[in-house]
Design a protein around this motif. Structure first.
Motif, PDB file in Angstrom:
ATOM      1  N   CYS A  65      21.186 -85.094   1.653  1.00 33.42           N
ATOM      2  CA  CYS A  65      20.317 -84.783   0.510  1.00 33.42           C
ATOM      3  C   CYS A  65      21.086 -84.008  -0.546  1.00 33.42           C
ATOM      4  O   CYS A  65      20.966 -84.287  -1.748  1.00 33.42           O
ATOM      5  N   LYS A 102      12.334 -88.951  -6.224  1.00 33.55           N
ATOM      6  CA  LYS A 102      13.362 -89.175  -5.197  1.00 33.55           C
ATOM      7  C   LYS A 102      12.781 -89.264  -3.784  1.00 33.55           C
ATOM      8  O   LYS A 102      13.521 -89.233  -2.811  1.00 33.55           O
ATOM      9  N   ASN A 118      11.417 -91.836  -2.141  1.00 32.22           N
ATOM     10  CA  ASN A 118      11.889 -93.012  -1.390  1.00 32.22           C
ATOM     11  C   ASN A 118      13.326 -92.832  -0.929  1.00 32.22           C
ATOM     12  O   ASN A 118      13.675 -93.162   0.219  1.00 32.22           O
ATOM     13  N   LEU A 119      14.176 -92.303  -1.785  1.00 31.33           N
ATOM     14  CA  LEU A 119      15.562 -92.057  -1.399  1.00 31.33           C
ATOM     15  C   LEU A 119      15.621 -91.020  -0.281  1.00 31.33           C
ATOM     16  O   LEU A 119      16.357 -91.190   0.697  1.00 31.33           O
ATOM     17  N   SER A 175      14.788 -92.611   2.936  1.00 30.27           N
ATOM     18  CA  SER A 175      15.817 -93.545   3.414  1.00 30.27           C
ATOM     19  C   SER A 175      17.018 -92.818   4.007  1.00 30.27           C
ATOM     20  O   SER A 175      17.727 -93.386   4.839  1.00 30.27           O
ATOM     21  N   ALA A 198      23.196 -86.272  -2.458  1.00 30.08           N
ATOM     22  CA  ALA A 198      22.422 -87.201  -3.290  1.00 30.08           C
ATOM     23  C   ALA A 198      21.636 -86.487  -4.390  1.00 30.08           C
ATOM     24  O   ALA A 198      20.892 -87.128  -5.136  1.00 30.08           O
TER      25      ALA A 198
END
Length: 156
Positions: free
Chosen positions: A77, A120, A122-123, A126, A80
Motif C-alpha cells: 500500500c 483507491k 479497488n486497488l 487487489s 502504491a
C-alpha cells in the motif's frame, strides 16, 4: 539469496513432580523466550489438556499468518500511494486431527481496512493477492491461505 536466522527458547514448566510418567500426570505449560522480548506464558490448546488462559501453538500459527500478511500489505500500500489508517483482521483457521496427528487445512484472513482515498478501494483490495504471494509464512504452508477483505474510506 538472503538467509535469516531466528532463535527462541521453549522451557517446559508443566512438570507436576513426576514428569511424563503418565499422559495425565504432566502440565502442558511452557514459557516462550525470544531474545530482547518479553516472555510469553504458553500452553497446549484446551482440547489437548491445555490452559485456555495461555497462548498456544495454534494461536501463534494463525497470528503469524495474519500479521505477516498485514505487514506485506502495508508495504505494498505504501508503495502504491494508498494510506491505510485502520486495519483489523479476524482470521479463522481449521485444523483436523487424525490417528497420525493433525494439520491445518485452511486459513481465511478477513482484513477490514480503512484508507483515506475512496478512489483507491479497488486497488487496495487487489493488493491482498500480492501480499499473499509475498508473505513468508503463507509461502511456508502446505495449503492455500484465502482472503475475504473489505475496504472502506474514511473520506467517503
Amino acid at each position: 539469496m538472503k538467509e535469516h536466522t531466528y532463535e527462541a527458547t521453549v522451557i517446559w514448566t508443566g512438570n507436576k513432580g513426576t514428569g511424563t510418567s503418565d499422559y495425565a500426570a504432566y502440565g502442558r505449560e511452557f514459557t516462550l523466550q525470544i531474545p530482547n522480548k518479553p516472555d510469553l506464558l504458553c500452553s497446549a490448546d484446551v482440547p489437548f489438556r491445555g490452559d485456555k488462559t495461555k497462548h498456544n501453538p495454534e494461536d501463534f500459527f494463525l497470528a503469524s499468518l495474519s500479521s505477516c500478511h498485514m505487514l506485506w500489505y502495508f508495504h505494498l500500500c505504501a508503495d502504491a500511494g494508498i494510506r491505510v489508517v485502520e486495519y483489523t483482521d479476524e482470521p479463522i483457521g481449521t485444523m483436523i486431527q487424525d490417528p497420525n496427528g493433525g494439520r491445518f487445512t485452511s486459513v481465511t484472513l478477513r482484513p477490514k481496512v480503512v484508507i483515506t482515498d475512496p478512489s483507491k478501494i479497488n486497488l487496495a483490495n487487489s493488493l491482498h493477492h500480492e501480499a499473499n504471494k509475498q508473505c513468508f509464512i503463507a509461502n511456508s504452508c502446505n495449503f492455500r491461505v484465502t482472503h475475504e477483505p473489505t475496504c472502506t474510506s474514511n473520506n467517503a
